[in-house]
Write a protein that holds these residues in place. Structure first.
Motif, PDB file in Angstrom:
ATOM      1  N   SER A 142     -30.513 -62.844   2.186  1.00  0.00           N
ATOM      2  CA  SER A 142     -31.472 -63.689   2.358  1.00  0.00           C
ATOM      3  C   SER A 142     -32.457 -63.981   1.301  1.00  0.00           C
ATOM      4  O   SER A 142     -32.469 -63.153   0.567  1.00  0.00           O
ATOM      5  N   LEU A 143     -33.075 -65.043   1.285  1.00  0.00           N
ATOM      6  CA  LEU A 143     -34.196 -65.501   0.315  1.00  0.00           C
ATOM      7  C   LEU A 143     -35.034 -65.764   1.282  1.00  0.00           C
ATOM      8  O   LEU A 143     -35.052 -66.714   1.869  1.00  0.00           O
ATOM      9  N   VAL A 144     -36.303 -64.980   1.223  1.00  0.00           N
ATOM     10  CA  VAL A 144     -37.525 -65.364   2.226  1.00  0.00           C
ATOM     11  C   VAL A 144     -38.758 -65.909   1.325  1.00  0.00           C
ATOM     12  O   VAL A 144     -39.141 -65.187   0.636  1.00  0.00           O
ATOM     13  N   ARG A 145     -38.890 -67.242   1.068  1.00  0.00           N
ATOM     14  CA  ARG A 145     -39.865 -67.898   0.530  1.00  0.00           C
ATOM     15  C   ARG A 145     -39.659 -67.309  -0.913  1.00  0.00           C
ATOM     16  O   ARG A 145     -40.742 -67.087  -1.427  1.00  0.00           O
ATOM     17  N   GLY A 146     -38.684 -67.117  -1.543  1.00  0.00           N
ATOM     18  CA  GLY A 146     -38.579 -66.713  -3.053  1.00  0.00           C
ATOM     19  C   GLY A 146     -38.144 -65.349  -3.127  1.00  0.00           C
ATOM     20  O   GLY A 146     -37.891 -64.786  -4.233  1.00  0.00           O
ATOM     21  N   GLU A 147     -38.429 -64.283  -2.076  1.00  0.00           N
ATOM     22  CA  GLU A 147     -38.106 -63.108  -2.226  1.00  0.00           C
ATOM     23  C   GLU A 147     -36.663 -62.496  -1.818  1.00  0.00           C
ATOM     24  O   GLU A 147     -36.600 -62.753  -0.438  1.00  0.00           O
ATOM     25  N   PRO A 148     -35.846 -61.971  -2.706  1.00  0.00           N
ATOM     26  CA  PRO A 148     -34.635 -61.743  -2.108  1.00  0.00           C
ATOM     27  C   PRO A 148     -34.533 -60.485  -0.850  1.00  0.00           C
ATOM     28  O   PRO A 148     -35.551 -59.434  -1.182  1.00  0.00           O
ATOM     29  N   VAL A 149     -33.610 -60.570  -0.124  1.00  0.00           N
ATOM     30  CA  VAL A 149     -33.454 -59.333   0.778  1.00  0.00           C
ATOM     31  C   VAL A 149     -31.889 -59.325   0.637  1.00  0.00           C
ATOM     32  O   VAL A 149     -31.324 -60.080   1.359  1.00  0.00           O
ATOM     33  N   GLN A 150     -31.352 -58.139   0.094  1.00  0.00           N
ATOM     34  CA  GLN A 150     -29.945 -58.157  -0.128  1.00  0.00           C
ATOM     35  C   GLN A 150     -29.443 -57.108   0.848  1.00  0.00           C
ATOM     36  O   GLN A 150     -29.894 -55.783   0.823  1.00  0.00           O
ATOM     37  N   SER A 151     -28.134 -57.357   1.117  1.00  0.00           N
ATOM     38  CA  SER A 151     -27.456 -56.116   1.808  1.00  0.00           C
ATOM     39  C   SER A 151     -25.947 -56.423   1.207  1.00  0.00           C
ATOM     40  O   SER A 151     -25.345 -57.701   1.723  1.00  0.00           O
ATOM     41  N   SER A 175     -32.753 -73.556   4.186  1.00  0.00           N
ATOM     42  CA  SER A 175     -33.755 -73.969   4.860  1.00  0.00           C
ATOM     43  C   SER A 175     -34.605 -75.169   4.092  1.00  0.00           C
ATOM     44  O   SER A 175     -34.591 -75.332   3.084  1.00  0.00           O
ATOM     45  N   ALA A 176     -35.093 -76.024   5.187  1.00  0.00           N
ATOM     46  CA  ALA A 176     -36.107 -76.992   4.607  1.00  0.00           C
ATOM     47  C   ALA A 176     -37.367 -76.328   3.961  1.00  0.00           C
ATOM     48  O   ALA A 176     -38.033 -77.032   3.180  1.00  0.00           O
ATOM     49  N   THR A 177     -37.696 -75.031   4.125  1.00  0.00           N
ATOM     50  CA  THR A 177     -38.619 -74.506   3.468  1.00  0.00           C
ATOM     51  C   THR A 177     -38.274 -73.976   2.124  1.00  0.00           C
ATOM     52  O   THR A 177     -37.358 -73.240   1.917  1.00  0.00           O
ATOM     53  N   PRO A 178     -39.041 -74.404   1.171  1.00  0.00           N
ATOM     54  CA  PRO A 178     -38.537 -74.029  -0.227  1.00  0.00           C
ATOM     55  C   PRO A 178     -38.478 -72.528  -0.514  1.00  0.00           C
ATOM     56  O   PRO A 178     -39.280 -71.701  -0.136  1.00  0.00           O
ATOM     57  N   GLY A 179     -37.477 -72.014  -1.071  1.00  0.00           N
ATOM     58  CA  GLY A 179     -37.016 -70.830  -1.514  1.00  0.00           C
ATOM     59  C   GLY A 179     -36.650 -69.839  -0.132  1.00  0.00           C
ATOM     60  O   GLY A 179     -36.485 -68.729  -0.434  1.00  0.00           O
TER      61      GLY A 179
END
Length: 146
Positions: free
Chosen positions: A95-104, A63-67
């Motif tokens: 996903s990486l949501v503003r630096g926080e990983p969400v893994q499946s 994304s254009a949003t860092p992280g």
């Protein structure tokens, strides 16, 4: 089948260790060429209770949003898991949501072969500062005992 019966036929376990990964950029299809996606080949070596090599494909977007980013991948893992030899397939949707990983990251149902037939499980990947990769794999296997 009752839960107690299911637990009697499965071994619940956890494996952890480091892994090495090589990512190589690959060309997108003509259809996806201008989509902003990235495509990579995966080449991994797992160490520890999972001694294995894997190969696969990954599609990603940053994304254009860092992280913030996301990826999907499929990889075939071949080797031994706590001494049991075979192969299985991992399916990633993370996903990486503003630096926080969400893994499946899960084992594809019925993808286990040989001594890993019936394998089910989830993997979590951690990347340390400096880039070292490690995994934790919580899994179940049919009981190998009598």
């Amino acid at each position: 089948m009752r839960l107690t019966a299911l637990l009697a036929v499965a071994v619940l376990a956890s494996a952890a260790g480091p892994f090495d990964v090589k990512l190589a950029p690959q060309a997108l299809s003509d259809v996806a060429g201008g989509s902003g996606l990235g495509r990579m080949s995966l080449d991994k070596r797992f160490h520890g209770a999972l001694e294995a090599a894997s190969t696969g494909e990954m599609l990603s977007f940053r994304s254009a949003t860092p992280g913030s980013a996301g990826y999907v991948a499929m990889e075939t893992v071949r080797g031994t898991l706590d001494g049991r030899a075979g192969s299985f397939v991992l399916q990633h949707s993370s996903s990486l949501v503003r630096g926080e990983p969400v893994q499946s990251i899960t084992v594809v149902p019925d993808s286990g072969t040989d001594a890993l037939a019936g394998l089910a499980g989830r993997m979590v990947i951690e990347i340390a500062p400096g880039g070292a990769h490690s995994y934790r794999f919580d899994y179940s296997l049919p009981d190998a005992g009598p």
